[in-house]
Design a protein around this motif. Structure first.
Motif, PDB file in Angstrom:
ATOM      1  N   PRO A 196       0.226  20.623 -16.651  1.00  0.00           N
ATOM      2  CA  PRO A 196       0.860  21.026 -17.917  1.00  0.00           C
ATOM      3  C   PRO A 196       0.850  19.866 -18.911  1.00  0.00           C
ATOM      4  CG  PRO A 196       2.529  20.571 -16.264  1.00  0.00           C
ATOM      5  CD  PRO A 196       1.201  20.442 -15.567  1.00  0.00           C
ATOM      6  N   GLY A 197       0.982  20.197 -20.163  1.00  0.00           N
ATOM      7  CA  GLY A 197       1.009  19.175 -21.202  1.00  0.00           C
ATOM      8  C   GLY A 197       2.221  18.267 -21.099  1.00  0.00           C
ATOM      9  N   ARG A 198       3.323  18.816 -20.635  1.00  0.00           N
ATOM     10  CA  ARG A 198       4.532  18.020 -20.412  1.00  0.00           C
ATOM     11  C   ARG A 198       5.347  18.684 -19.319  1.00  0.00           C
ATOM     12  NH1 ARG A 198       8.659  19.255 -25.437  1.00  0.00           N
ATOM     13  NH2 ARG A 198      10.291  19.486 -23.896  1.00  0.00           N
ATOM     14  N   LEU A 199       6.285  17.939 -18.790  1.00  0.00           N
ATOM     15  CA  LEU A 199       7.086  18.438 -17.687  1.00  0.00           C
ATOM     16  C   LEU A 199       8.527  18.031 -17.924  1.00  0.00           C
ATOM     17  CD1 LEU A 199       7.059  19.772 -14.865  1.00  0.00           C
ATOM     18  CD2 LEU A 199       6.612  17.510 -13.915  1.00  0.00           C
ATOM     19  N   ASP A 200       9.401  19.011 -18.012  1.00  0.00           N
ATOM     20  CA  ASP A 200      10.828  18.762 -18.187  1.00  0.00           C
ATOM     21  C   ASP A 200      11.547  19.217 -16.927  1.00  0.00           C
ATOM     22  OD1 ASP A 200      10.617  17.853 -20.894  1.00  0.00           O
ATOM     23  OD2 ASP A 200      10.378  19.945 -21.519  1.00  0.00           O
ATOM     24  N   LEU A 201      12.163  18.277 -16.229  1.00  0.00           N
ATOM     25  CA  LEU A 201      12.906  18.609 -15.019  1.00  0.00           C
ATOM     26  C   LEU A 201      14.319  19.030 -15.374  1.00  0.00           C
ATOM     27  CD1 LEU A 201      11.773  15.700 -12.674  1.00  0.00           C
ATOM     28  CD2 LEU A 201      10.765  17.965 -12.955  1.00  0.00           C
ATOM     29  N   ASP A 202      14.852  19.963 -14.614  1.00  0.00           N
ATOM     30  CA  ASP A 202      16.217  20.431 -14.807  1.00  0.00           C
ATOM     31  C   ASP A 202      17.169  19.397 -14.230  1.00  0.00           C
ATOM     32  OD1 ASP A 202      18.695  21.687 -14.778  1.00  0.00           O
ATOM     33  OD2 ASP A 202      17.937  23.556 -13.909  1.00  0.00           O
ATOM     34  N   PRO A 203      18.001  18.750 -15.044  1.00  0.00           N
ATOM     35  CA  PRO A 203      18.893  17.707 -14.529  1.00  0.00           C
ATOM     36  C   PRO A 203      19.960  18.242 -13.577  1.00  0.00           C
ATOM     37  CG  PRO A 203      19.367  18.156 -16.833  1.00  0.00           C
ATOM     38  CD  PRO A 203      18.149  18.954 -16.480  1.00  0.00           C
ATOM     39  N   GLU A 204      20.188  19.553 -13.578  1.00  0.00           N
ATOM     40  CA  GLU A 204      21.177  20.154 -12.680  1.00  0.00           C
ATOM     41  C   GLU A 204      20.598  20.460 -11.294  1.00  0.00           C
ATOM     42  OE1 GLU A 204      24.414  20.497 -13.560  1.00  0.00           O
ATOM     43  OE2 GLU A 204      23.758  19.424 -15.357  1.00  0.00           O
ATOM     44  N   GLN A 205      19.274  20.436 -11.179  1.00  0.00           N
ATOM     45  CA  GLN A 205      18.625  20.775  -9.912  1.00  0.00           C
ATOM     46  C   GLN A 205      18.397  19.503  -9.097  1.00  0.00           C
ATOM     47  OE1 GLN A 205      14.643  22.543 -10.165  1.00  0.00           O
ATOM     48  NE2 GLN A 205      15.445  24.228  -8.937  1.00  0.00           N
ATOM     49  N   ARG A 206      18.902  19.489  -7.863  1.00  0.00           N
ATOM     50  CA  ARG A 206      18.776  18.351  -6.951  1.00  0.00           C
ATOM     51  C   ARG A 206      17.930  18.761  -5.762  1.00  0.00           C
ATOM     52  NH1 ARG A 206      20.101  15.259 -10.592  1.00  0.00           N
ATOM     53  NH2 ARG A 206      22.262  15.035 -11.166  1.00  0.00           N
ATOM     54  N   TRP A 207      16.768  18.124  -5.608  1.00  0.00           N
ATOM     55  CA  TRP A 207      15.882  18.394  -4.488  1.00  0.00           C
ATOM     56  C   TRP A 207      16.383  17.598  -3.294  1.00  0.00           C
ATOM     57  CZ3 TRP A 207      12.746  22.386  -4.818  1.00  0.00           C
ATOM     58  CH2 TRP A 207      12.464  22.863  -6.100  1.00  0.00           C
ATOM     59  N   GLU A 208      16.719  18.290  -2.213  1.00  0.00           N
ATOM     60  CA  GLU A 208      17.431  17.661  -1.105  1.00  0.00           C
ATOM     61  C   GLU A 208      16.646  17.482   0.188  1.00  0.00           C
ATOM     62  OE1 GLU A 208      20.972  20.098  -0.852  1.00  0.00           O
ATOM     63  OE2 GLU A 208      21.981  18.705  -2.234  1.00  0.00           O
ATOM     64  N   ARG A 209      15.731  18.382   0.478  1.00  0.00           N
ATOM     65  CA  ARG A 209      15.062  18.307   1.776  1.00  0.00           C
ATOM     66  C   ARG A 209      13.719  19.001   1.716  1.00  0.00           C
ATOM     67  NH1 ARG A 209      15.442  21.677   6.410  1.00  0.00           N
ATOM     68  NH2 ARG A 209      17.023  22.938   5.366  1.00  0.00           N
ATOM     69  N   LEU A 210      12.749  18.445   2.436  1.00  0.00           N
ATOM     70  CA  LEU A 210      11.398  18.993   2.478  1.00  0.00           C
ATOM     71  C   LEU A 210      11.026  19.326   3.913  1.00  0.00           C
ATOM     72  CD1 LEU A 210       8.639  19.538   1.049  1.00  0.00           C
ATOM     73  CD2 LEU A 210       8.053  17.167   1.608  1.00  0.00           C
ATOM     74  N   GLU A 211      10.456  20.506   4.092  1.00  0.00           N
ATOM     75  CA  GLU A 211       9.893  20.902   5.386  1.00  0.00           C
ATOM     76  C   GLU A 211       8.399  21.130   5.197  1.00  0.00           C
ATOM     77  OE1 GLU A 211      12.070  24.070   7.754  1.00  0.00           O
ATOM     78  OE2 GLU A 211      12.861  24.357   5.712  1.00  0.00           O
ATOM     79  N   ILE A 212       7.576  20.454   5.979  1.00  0.00           N
ATOM     80  CA  ILE A 212       6.144  20.718   5.986  1.00  0.00           C
ATOM     81  C   ILE A 212       5.912  21.780   7.056  1.00  0.00           C
ATOM     82  CG2 ILE A 212       3.837  19.762   6.391  1.00  0.00           C
ATOM     83  CD1 ILE A 212       5.177  18.708   3.828  1.00  0.00           C
ATOM     84  N   LEU A 213       5.412  22.934   6.644  1.00  0.00           N
ATOM     85  CA  LEU A 213       5.216  24.063   7.554  1.00  0.00           C
ATOM     86  C   LEU A 213       3.819  24.103   8.145  1.00  0.00           C
ATOM     87  CD1 LEU A 213       7.036  26.737   5.377  1.00  0.00           C
ATOM     88  CD2 LEU A 213       7.994  25.358   7.242  1.00  0.00           C
ATOM     89  N   GLY A 214       2.852  23.478   7.472  1.00  0.00           N
ATOM     90  CA  GLY A 214       1.490  23.451   7.983  1.00  0.00           C
ATOM     91  C   GLY A 214       0.559  22.746   7.023  1.00  0.00           C
ATOM     92  N   THR A 215      -0.553  22.273   7.560  1.00  0.00           N
ATOM     93  CA  THR A 215      -1.583  21.634   6.751  1.00  0.00           C
ATOM     94  C   THR A 215      -2.953  22.107   7.224  1.00  0.00           C
ATOM     95  OG1 THR A 215      -1.807  19.713   8.196  1.00  0.00           O
ATOM     96  CG2 THR A 215      -0.205  19.539   6.403  1.00  0.00           C
TER      97      THR A 215
END
Length: 133
Positions: free
Chosen positions: A62-81
């Motif tokens: 995208p031309g620009r990216l605005d992150l939502d300051p209220e959204q907190r990314w807490e945990r990542l699960e890798i399900l497959g590669t």
């Protein structure tokens, strides 16, 4: 007095500077599609939009990216590669990213495509519809 070194948001058992922080700073490039995916999750978690844009394929970025300051990314699960190793030029990673927003929890499930451009792994986009739970 030194401040404690925080664990990396990507879930690997390393401190942020030695894990995804080295990719965010430009000191190193992610050697696999999975590590690029983990570093992108960490970039969302720490708010590093410059890294997110830099690690996005030019054809889908995208031309620009605005992150939502209220959204907190807490945990990542890798399900497959699939592929995405140090000798590959394409790969995919299926993951579930957990977040908190406005007192509610949710997750994003995506199966993403990655390619190597100029020697560096980049995120191309979803291979299937993105699901929010």
């Amino acid at each position: 007095m030194t401040s404690p070194v925080l664990p990396c948001p990507c879930g690997l058992p390393a401190a942020y500077p030695a894990c995804c922080g080295r990719f965010h700073s430009g000191a190193q490039q992610a050697p696999t599609a999975e590590l690029l995916m983990r570093s992108r999750f960490s970039a969302f978690a720490v708010g590093d939009t410059a890294y997110l844009l830099r690690s996005w394929h030019p054809s889908t970025r995208p031309g620009r990216l605005d992150l939502d300051p209220e959204q907190r990314w807490e945990r990542l699960e890798i399900l497959g590669t699939a592929r995405g190793g140090i000798f590959d030029t394409e790969g995919s990673v299926e993951f579930r990213a957990h977040y908190r927003e406005g007192g509610h929890t949710g997750s994003l499930h995506e199966h993403s495509a990655f390619s190597r451009e100029g020697g560096a792994w980049v995120y191309v986009g979803p291979l299937s519809p993105v699901e929010f739970d």
